[in-house]
Design an enzyme around this catalytic site. Structure first.
Site, short mmCIF file in Angstrom:
data_model
loop_
_atom_site.label_atom_id
_atom_site.label_comp_id
_atom_site.label_asym_id
_atom_site.label_seq_id
_atom_site.Cartn_x
_atom_site.Cartn_y
_atom_site.Cartn_z
N THR A 167 0.90 -1.16 0.00
CA THR A 167 0.00 0.00 0.00
C THR A 167 0.93 1.20 0.00
O THR A 167 2.01 1.15 0.60
CB THR A 167 -0.92 0.04 1.24
OG1 THR A 167 -0.09 0.14 2.41
CG2 THR A 167 -1.79 -1.21 1.35
N HIS A 168 0.54 2.26 -0.69
CA HIS A 168 1.43 3.42 -0.89
C HIS A 168 2.74 3.00 -1.54
O HIS A 168 3.76 3.65 -1.38
CB HIS A 168 1.74 4.13 0.43
CG HIS A 168 0.53 4.42 1.27
ND1 HIS A 168 -0.16 5.60 1.21
CD2 HIS A 168 -0.15 3.63 2.16
CE1 HIS A 168 -1.18 5.56 2.05
NE2 HIS A 168 -1.21 4.36 2.62
N SER A 290 17.09 -0.75 -26.64
CA SER A 290 17.30 0.69 -26.82
C SER A 290 18.20 0.90 -28.02
O SER A 290 19.08 0.08 -28.29
CB SER A 290 17.94 1.25 -25.55
OG SER A 290 18.72 2.38 -25.85
N LYS A 296 19.54 -2.90 -22.72
CA LYS A 296 18.17 -2.61 -22.28
C LYS A 296 17.13 -3.63 -22.75
O LYS A 296 17.19 -4.14 -23.86
CB LYS A 296 17.75 -1.25 -22.80
CG LYS A 296 18.48 -0.12 -22.14
CD LYS A 296 17.90 0.22 -20.79
CE LYS A 296 16.95 1.39 -20.94
NZ LYS A 296 16.37 1.74 -19.65
N GLU A 303 4.07 -0.08 -21.29
CA GLU A 303 4.03 1.39 -21.24
C GLU A 303 2.98 1.93 -22.22
O GLU A 303 2.28 2.89 -21.93
CB GLU A 303 5.40 1.97 -21.57
CG GLU A 303 6.42 1.68 -20.48
CD GLU A 303 7.84 2.01 -20.93
OE1 GLU A 303 8.40 2.98 -20.44
OE2 GLU A 303 8.38 1.29 -21.79
#
Ligand code: ARG
Length: 481
Positions: A167-168, A290, A296, A303
């Site tokens: 949480t948070h 990348s 990468k 996304e």
């Protein structure tokens, strides 16, 4: 008096010229570039309307037969040519409705000219769009169910794995992975349920409402609504029926909620895929490298799912804004609705399919997750609940455990179970009786123990997960033939 005719548009004959006289106006006014995907619904609506016209004696049986045959042929032609390839689309006729009607008249002559009796493009487009939304909602339901099932399948494979919850985005309590995966399954189940409920709200058929006021001809609107089999009856009020785009807005709201859940899920998995977490990997096909950094593996598909949620919200806000200033009745602004409904649907459908592929390819890193369980005092709440079972009020128990956690941190201990019973008793000294803490406290400590202890309905531990998995299996058994 002979009509002044400078226009090719059959409905523009009272003017000296139509918008096709100016290429900019012709391009500006058309919706054909995006509404051809309504062709099936338009043809079905026209057939229902024609059957009704024959039923009430406004056209003959022969007229109806010619109209049905003509429209049937047009549908076959469109299907054979592919929606974009059909030769009947003429931009100067503005939209799908006029092109199909013009093609029908060209094909069958006089009876074709009777089809538009008692009808306007205003009730026609409202009917087509309502039908399209209902059909698309059915497709959405399938895609969202498939995604929900795919989460449950992954839960079935790896769901017993104990992991932290957040949480948070701070460590909270231990759960099993299946608890979290079933949370996503539940959210997407909610998405298709919402779609169904919203579409059920729109059970009334606008067909026969005409331009705004209905018709002085004795149309039987119950008959055409029944004939379409998608509606429970005709709409109540001709003005509202032609002015409203509620079905489209509700559908795009349901799509927006799905996009929101997709985006939250994508965000969570993007975080799990970082080197810092290292909880998860997904199929290579769903990551990209990348152009500059050779090492990468970026979670681009996730996304994009997160990003496209913004596109979908944009469509919802656009639709609401298009409608907000309109007087009641049809206004041409409403033509813009379809761009947003179609694009929102295409986007969410694509995202659901992409998400399903990603979930299918996902593997949680069990070693890494297990190794991380001893940080963050995940069992602190469990210890407080242990004290509650020994008669300590929860607020006091919270205070005791808080103090014990600080004691551990101050003394470089990472786990509450590193404390001896005596140390715990001392920590609780002024707040609870000595016998409130005994050797059995260790059964309540450690993430592996805690996930076995949850007993509330719907819990994210072992028992809750098993129950939810069993429910899912039951549903699959019921739905398989
Ligand atoms: N293509 C139009 C639309 O999508 C059809 C309705 C036009 N109606 C009118 N009265 N000009 O809304």
């Amino acid at each position: 008096m002979a009509p002044m005719s400078g226009s090719q548009k059959p409905w523009e004959h009272v003017k000296s010229g139509g918008s096709e006289a100016d290429p900019l106006a012709a391009r500006f006014v058309e919706s054909l570039s995006y509404d051809t995907r309504l062709y099936k619904h338009d043809i079905a609506g026209s057939i229902a309307h024609a059957r009704m016209l024959q039923h009430v004696g406004l056209i003959t049986e022969d007229d109806l037969a010619a109209i049905e045959k003509g429209l049937g042929e047009i549908e076959e032609e469109i299907e054979a040519a592919g929606v974009t390839g059909w030769g009947g689309w003429k931009i100067e006729l503005e939209d799908v409705h006029m092109c199909i009607e013009a093609a029908l008249i060209e094909k069958i002559g006089e009876p074709g000219k009777k089809l538009h009796t008692g009808r306007s493009r205003n009730d026609q487009v409202a009917t087509d769009l309502a039908m399209w939304c209902k059909e698309a909602a059915g497709e959405m339901l399938l895609s969202a169910t498939t995604l929900a099932d795919t989460f449950s399948e992954l839960a079935n494979r790896q769901g017993r794995l104990v992991m932290p919850s957040y949480t948070h985005l701070q460590r909270a309590q231990p759960i099993v992975l299946g608890g979290e995966l079933q949370a996503w399954a539940d959210a997407f189940t909610g998405c298709f349920a919402r779609c169904g409920v919203l579409m059920d709200l729109h059970g009334r058929c606008p067909l026969g409402s005409g331009a705004i006021a209905g018709s002085s001809l004795a149309l039987d609107r119950h008959k055409s609504a029944d004939d379409l089999q998608l509606f429970s009856g005709p709409s109540n009020n001709a003005i509202e029926a032609t002015a409203s785009r509620d079905v489209a807005i509700d559908f795009v709201y349901a799509l927006s909620m799905t996009a929101m859940w997709l985006s939250r899920w994508a965000e969570q998995w993007i975080i799990y895929m970082t080197s810092e977490f290292g909880f998860l990997s997904i199929g290579d096909a769903y990551t990209t490298g990348s152009s500059m950094m050779p090492q990468k593996r970026n979670p681009d598909m996730l996304e994009l799912i997160r990003g496209r949620c913004g596109t979908v919200y944009g469509h919802l806000v656009s639709l609401l804004t298009i409608c907000k200033g309109l007087t009641v009745g049809y206004n041409r602004d409403l033509q813009e609705d379809k761009r947003h409904v179609f694009s929102a649907y295409d986007t969410v459908k694509d995202c659901l399919e992409m998400a399903t592929q990603i979930v299918r390819s996902a593997r949680f890193n069990e070693d890494r997750i297990k190794a991380s369980l001893d940080t963050g005092f995940l069992d602190a709440t469990s210890l407080a609940e242990y004290l509650v079972t020994k008669g300590v009020p929860f607020r006091t128990a919270h205070q005791i455990v808080g103090a014990l956690v600080w004691h551990c941190i101050d003394n470089n201990m990472t786990k509450l179970s590193d404390l001896s019973v005596e140390q715990m008793r001392q920590g609780a000294a002024d707040l609870a009786p000595r016998d409130a803490i005994a050797e059995d406290v260790y059964d309540w400590l450690g993430a592996e123990n805690v996930v076995k202890r949850y007993q509330t309905h719907g819990n994210a531990g072992l028992s809750g997960f098993k129950q939810q998995l069993a429910q899912w299996k039951q549903r699959l058994d019921k739905s398989s033939p």
